[in-house]
Design a protein around this motif. Structure first.
Motif, PDB file in Angstrom:
ATOM      1  N   ALA A 108       0.826  -1.211   0.000  1.00 40.06           N
ATOM      2  CA  ALA A 108       0.000   0.000   0.000  1.00 40.06           C
ATOM      3  C   ALA A 108       0.858   1.258   0.000  1.00 40.06           C
ATOM      4  CB  ALA A 108      -0.933  -0.004   1.197  1.00 40.06           C
TER       5      ALA A 108
ATOM      6  N   VAL B  51       2.968   1.937  -2.273  1.00 40.96           N
ATOM      7  CA  VAL B  51       3.092   2.371  -3.671  1.00 40.96           C
ATOM      8  C   VAL B  51       2.068   3.459  -4.012  1.00 40.96           C
ATOM      9  CG1 VAL B  51       2.955   1.622  -6.075  1.00 40.96           C
ATOM     10  CG2 VAL B  51       4.197   0.235  -4.410  1.00 40.96           C
ATOM     11  N   PRO B  52       0.759   3.270  -3.766  1.00 37.00           N
ATOM     12  CA  PRO B  52      -0.168   4.378  -4.052  1.00 37.00           C
ATOM     13  C   PRO B  52       0.082   5.605  -3.182  1.00 37.00           C
ATOM     14  CG  PRO B  52      -1.388   2.395  -3.438  1.00 37.00           C
ATOM     15  CD  PRO B  52       0.060   2.068  -3.387  1.00 37.00           C
ATOM     16  N   LEU B  53       0.590   5.390  -1.977  1.00 34.51           N
ATOM     17  CA  LEU B  53       0.930   6.519  -1.124  1.00 34.51           C
ATOM     18  C   LEU B  53       2.047   7.350  -1.758  1.00 34.51           C
ATOM     19  CD1 LEU B  53       0.567   7.956   1.625  1.00 34.51           C
ATOM     20  CD2 LEU B  53       2.325   6.434   2.507  1.00 34.51           C
TER      21      LEU B  53
ATOM     22  N   ILE C 157       2.707   7.539  -4.961  1.00 32.75           N
ATOM     23  CA  ILE C 157       2.124   8.220  -6.121  1.00 32.75           C
ATOM     24  C   ILE C 157       1.403   9.487  -5.671  1.00 32.75           C
ATOM     25  CG2 ILE C 157       0.377   8.048  -7.945  1.00 32.75           C
ATOM     26  CD1 ILE C 157       1.081   5.057  -8.121  1.00 32.75           C
ATOM     27  N   GLY C 158       0.631   9.382  -4.596  1.00 28.70           N
ATOM     28  CA  GLY C 158      -0.096  10.545  -4.095  1.00 28.70           C
ATOM     29  C   GLY C 158       0.818  11.655  -3.615  1.00 28.70           C
TER      30      GLY C 158
ATOM     31  N   GLU D 165       2.405  13.337  -6.646  1.00 23.76           N
ATOM     32  CA  GLU D 165       1.427  14.210  -7.309  1.00 23.76           C
ATOM     33  C   GLU D 165       1.241  15.503  -6.532  1.00 23.76           C
ATOM     34  OE1 GLU D 165      -0.379  14.197 -10.257  1.00 23.76           O
ATOM     35  OE2 GLU D 165       1.178  12.710 -10.642  1.00 23.76           O
TER      36      GLU D 165
ATOM     37  N   SER E  32       9.962   9.560  -6.734  1.00 24.51           N
ATOM     38  CA  SER E  32       9.297   8.301  -6.388  1.00 24.51           C
ATOM     39  C   SER E  32      10.287   7.307  -5.799  1.00 24.51           C
ATOM     40  CB  SER E  32       8.649   7.681  -7.630  1.00 24.51           C
ATOM     41  OG  SER E  32       7.587   8.445  -8.087  1.00 24.51           O
TER      42      SER E  32
ATOM     43  N   SER F 269       8.050   0.861  -8.832  1.00 18.94           N
ATOM     44  CA  SER F 269       6.675   0.422  -9.052  1.00 18.94           C
ATOM     45  C   SER F 269       5.732   1.619  -9.109  1.00 18.94           C
ATOM     46  CB  SER F 269       6.220  -0.532  -7.959  1.00 18.94           C
ATOM     47  OG  SER F 269       6.965  -1.709  -7.985  1.00 18.94           O
ATOM     48  N   ALA F 270       5.903   2.556  -8.209  1.00 16.36           N
ATOM     49  CA  ALA F 270       5.059   3.750  -8.185  1.00 16.36           C
ATOM     50  C   ALA F 270       5.240   4.559  -9.457  1.00 16.36           C
ATOM     51  CB  ALA F 270       5.372   4.600  -6.963  1.00 16.36           C
TER      52      ALA F 270
ATOM     53  N   LEU G 274       3.668   2.511 -12.370  1.00 18.26           N
ATOM     54  CA  LEU G 274       2.212   2.462 -12.272  1.00 18.26           C
ATOM     55  C   LEU G 274       1.607   3.773 -12.725  1.00 18.26           C
ATOM     56  CD1 LEU G 274      -0.266   0.845 -11.324  1.00 18.26           C
ATOM     57  CD2 LEU G 274       0.078   1.839  -9.064  1.00 18.26           C
ATOM     58  N   TYR G 275       2.200   4.888 -12.333  1.00 20.33           N
ATOM     59  CA  TYR G 275       1.692   6.187 -12.740  1.00 20.33           C
ATOM     60  C   TYR G 275       1.829   6.388 -14.244  1.00 20.33           C
ATOM     61  CZ  TYR G 275       1.214  11.134 -13.508  1.00 20.33           C
ATOM     62  OH  TYR G 275       0.819  12.336 -13.997  1.00 20.33           O
TER      63      TYR G 275
END
Length: 84
Positions: free
Chosen positions: A8, A10-12, A14-15, A18, A34, A63-64, A67-68
């Motif tokens: 989890a 990884v999405p953190l 990305i956020g 961003e 990243s 990975s982040a 994925l983005y």
């Protein structure tokens, strides 16, 4: 080693990247950011030795970043193929 729920991060990442881009981080530095955040999260928050932390951090950061960019490419190609 790390647990499955640590993915989890990884999405953190990305956020956070961003958010940093909205506050002035140049887009060309976002993959580097990243990877740096992946290293920071894995070394400080996952209880492993330093070598494993670096490897896991690289995995999270790359990975982040992938994925983005993969999601961005899919959305860009989808918009090009829409009927007008």
């Amino acid at each position: 080693m790390f647990e499955l729920y640590n993915v989890a991060i990884v999405p953190l990442i990305i956020g956070v990247v961003e958010l940093m881009k909205r506050y002035g981080l140049p887009v060309k530095y976002s993959p580097l950011m990243s990877v740096a955040l992946g290293l920071i999260f894995s070394i400080y928050f996952i209880p492993v030795n330093l070598k494993e932390g670096i490897i896991i951090g690289l995995m999270f950061g790359l990975s982040a970043s992938g994925l983005y960019s993969g999601g961005k490419n899919i959305m860009t190609n989808h918009r090009k193929n829409e009927p007008k």
